[in-house]
Design an enzyme around this catalytic site. Structure first.
Site, short mmCIF file in Angstrom:
data_model
loop_
_atom_site.label_atom_id
_atom_site.label_comp_id
_atom_site.label_asym_id
_atom_site.label_seq_id
_atom_site.Cartn_x
_atom_site.Cartn_y
_atom_site.Cartn_z
N ASP A 1 0.82 -1.20 0.00
CA ASP A 1 0.00 0.00 0.00
C ASP A 1 0.87 1.26 0.00
O ASP A 1 1.93 1.29 0.62
CB ASP A 1 -0.90 -0.02 1.24
CG ASP A 1 -2.10 0.89 1.09
OD1 ASP A 1 -2.36 1.34 -0.05
OD2 ASP A 1 -2.76 1.15 2.09
N ASN B 1 1.45 3.21 -3.02
CA ASN B 1 2.01 3.60 -4.32
C ASN B 1 1.39 4.88 -4.86
O ASN B 1 2.10 5.77 -5.36
CB ASN B 1 1.76 2.49 -5.36
CG ASN B 1 2.52 1.22 -5.06
OD1 ASN B 1 3.42 1.23 -4.22
ND2 ASN B 1 2.18 0.14 -5.73
N GLY B 2 0.05 4.95 -4.74
CA GLY B 2 -0.66 6.12 -5.28
C GLY B 2 -0.21 7.39 -4.57
O GLY B 2 0.11 8.40 -5.21
N ARG B 3 -0.19 7.34 -3.22
CA ARG B 3 0.20 8.54 -2.45
C ARG B 3 1.63 8.95 -2.75
O ARG B 3 1.96 10.13 -2.85
CB ARG B 3 0.02 8.27 -0.95
CG ARG B 3 -1.41 8.47 -0.48
CD ARG B 3 -1.62 7.90 0.88
NE ARG B 3 -1.72 6.44 0.84
CZ ARG B 3 -1.62 5.66 1.89
NH1 ARG B 3 -1.39 6.18 3.08
NH2 ARG B 3 -1.74 4.35 1.77
N HIS C 1 3.04 2.93 -8.91
CA HIS C 1 3.00 1.47 -9.10
C HIS C 1 4.30 1.00 -9.77
O HIS C 1 4.83 -0.06 -9.44
CB HIS C 1 1.79 1.07 -9.94
CG HIS C 1 0.48 1.41 -9.29
ND1 HIS C 1 0.21 1.12 -7.98
CD2 HIS C 1 -0.63 2.04 -9.77
CE1 HIS C 1 -1.02 1.54 -7.67
NE2 HIS C 1 -1.53 2.12 -8.74
N SER D 1 -6.40 -6.58 -6.01
CA SER D 1 -7.43 -7.27 -5.24
C SER D 1 -8.73 -7.35 -6.03
O SER D 1 -8.94 -6.62 -7.01
CB SER D 1 -7.67 -6.53 -3.91
OG SER D 1 -8.45 -5.37 -4.15
N THR D 2 -9.62 -8.24 -5.55
CA THR D 2 -10.94 -8.35 -6.20
C THR D 2 -11.71 -7.03 -6.08
O THR D 2 -12.66 -6.80 -6.82
CB THR D 2 -11.76 -9.50 -5.54
OG1 THR D 2 -11.64 -9.40 -4.12
CG2 THR D 2 -11.28 -10.86 -5.97
N LEU E 1 13.53 -19.04 -3.95
CA LEU E 1 12.39 -18.29 -3.38
C LEU E 1 11.08 -18.61 -4.12
O LEU E 1 11.07 -18.68 -5.34
CB LEU E 1 12.68 -16.78 -3.51
CG LEU E 1 11.60 -15.85 -2.98
CD1 LEU E 1 11.61 -15.85 -1.44
CD2 LEU E 1 11.80 -14.42 -3.49
N ARG F 1 2.10 -4.83 6.19
CA ARG F 1 1.30 -3.89 5.41
C ARG F 1 1.96 -2.53 5.50
O ARG F 1 2.14 -1.99 6.59
CB ARG F 1 -0.13 -3.79 5.91
CG ARG F 1 -0.93 -2.84 5.00
CD ARG F 1 -2.31 -2.57 5.45
NE ARG F 1 -2.94 -1.66 4.48
CZ ARG F 1 -4.13 -1.82 3.95
NH1 ARG F 1 -4.86 -2.84 4.30
NH2 ARG F 1 -4.60 -0.96 3.08
N SER G 1 -7.58 -5.96 4.84
CA SER G 1 -8.11 -5.76 3.48
C SER G 1 -8.20 -7.04 2.65
O SER G 1 -7.77 -7.07 1.49
CB SER G 1 -7.27 -4.70 2.74
OG SER G 1 -7.37 -3.46 3.39
C1 FPP Z 1 -1.54 -0.37 -3.56
O1 FPP Z 1 -1.25 1.03 -3.50
C2 FPP Z 1 -0.92 -0.97 -4.73
C3 FPP Z 1 -1.60 -1.56 -5.75
C4 FPP Z 1 -3.07 -1.64 -5.79
C5 FPP Z 1 -0.91 -2.11 -6.94
C6 FPP Z 1 0.43 -2.79 -6.73
C7 FPP Z 1 0.88 -3.36 -7.99
C8 FPP Z 1 2.13 -3.36 -8.48
C9 FPP Z 1 3.28 -2.75 -7.78
C10 FPP Z 1 2.30 -3.97 -9.84
C11 FPP Z 1 3.50 -4.80 -10.04
C12 FPP Z 1 3.50 -6.07 -9.32
C13 FPP Z 1 4.54 -6.94 -9.37
C14 FPP Z 1 4.47 -8.19 -8.60
C15 FPP Z 1 5.72 -6.68 -10.18
P1 FPP Z 1 -2.42 2.12 -3.65
O2 FPP Z 1 -2.60 2.45 -5.08
O3 FPP Z 1 -3.66 1.62 -2.96
O4 FPP Z 1 -1.78 3.32 -2.86
P2 FPP Z 1 -2.54 4.52 -2.12
O5 FPP Z 1 -3.23 3.93 -0.92
O6 FPP Z 1 -1.42 5.43 -1.74
O7 FPP Z 1 -3.49 5.13 -3.11
#
Ligand code: FPP
Length: 222
Positions: free
Chosen positions: A2, A4-6, A19, A47-48, A113, A170, A178
């Site tokens: 969790d 990535n977006g922020r 991402h 996720s679903t 792994l 997490r 979640s």
């Molecule tokens: C959650 O952060 C992240 C995701 C929903 C996507 C994660 C997917 C990848 C990194 C793709 C690549 C995967 C591999 C295995 C190479 P969020 O978007 O919910 O973040 P936020 O809460 O800050 O908005």
């Protein structure tokens, strides 16, 4: 994974940039996890519930998984990593399903792994899937209700064959599960970190493992 977006928004970048950076972190963690004593790593990539995001972001995440893991394939094979995807595959786009098959086949002899990628995954969906498989076996006369045990039930989970996780991490500052690995995390130790996934490092993983080793696990015993 969790945050990535922020991470991206904080930098004035589109969410997909977060991402992308998150995927790079997966690469770094996969490369260093075995030396930290990790034999299996399951990452929650989609996720679903993530279908609720914009079609643009959904497509970007699914294709980012395919393109990055496909690019890493030679490295993964050299590192003897075995990749498996867990989740409901039938509703994934056909090109993603094909890429998943290729990635799994090319790494299936990996004895290092275990990298499990949860894609269109939900813990409840996994349990319903396992229950349905078992009910189907009963209806076909291959099983009876009396033969159902924790271990026969587990053999129908998407993550079958893997030991239950010792640690659940997490990132992103939220303290909730979640819908991740609901069955498997029964006795896991939880670490809710205030770091965004793109800022997570191999050192942070080592810190978690050090803290994990200090925890007193009783598994219900006194
Ligand atoms: C959650 O952060 C992240 C995701 C929903 C996507 C994660 C997917 C990848 C990194 C793709 C690549 C995967 C591999 C295995 C190479 P969020 O978007 O919910 O973040 P936020 O809460 O800050 O908005």
């Amino acid at each position: 994974m969790d945050g990535n977006g922020r991470w991206a928004v904080n930098r004035g970048l589109p969410r997909i940039a977060g991402h992308r950076q998150g995927a790079q972190v997966v690469h770094d963690i996969v490369a260093t996890a075995p030396a930290a004593g990790v034999s299996a790593l399951t990452v929650f990539a989609f996720s679903t519930e993530n279908w609720k995001r914009s079609a643009d972001e959904v497509g970007s995440i699914l294709h980012l998984f395919v393109t990055t893991v496909t690019k890493w394939l030679p490295d993964l094979v050299t590192q003897r990593v075995r990749v498996r995807v867990i989740g409901e595959r039938s509703s994934l786009p056909p090109d993603v399903r094909t890429a998943v098959r290729v990635i799994e086949t090319q790494t299936e002899s990996g004895d290092g792994l275990h990298l499990n990628v949860a894609l269109n995954y939900g813990g409840r969906a996994e349990i319903v899937h396992a229950a349905r498989e078992f009910a189907t076996a009963c209806a076909a006369g291959r099983a009876t209700p009396e033969s159902l045990t924790e271990s026969t039930f587990e053999s129908n989970l998407w993550l079958r064959g893997e030991k239950s996780p010792d640690i659940v991490i997490r990132t992103g500052g939220e303290s909730r599960v979640s819908n991740f690995l609901l069955w498997e995390m029964a006795y896991a130790e939880f670490f809710f970190l205030d770091v965004l996934w793109p800022d997570f490092t191999p050192d942070a993983l080592n810190d978690v493992i050090r803290m994990f080793r200090k925890r007193n696990r009783r598994f219900g015993g006194a």
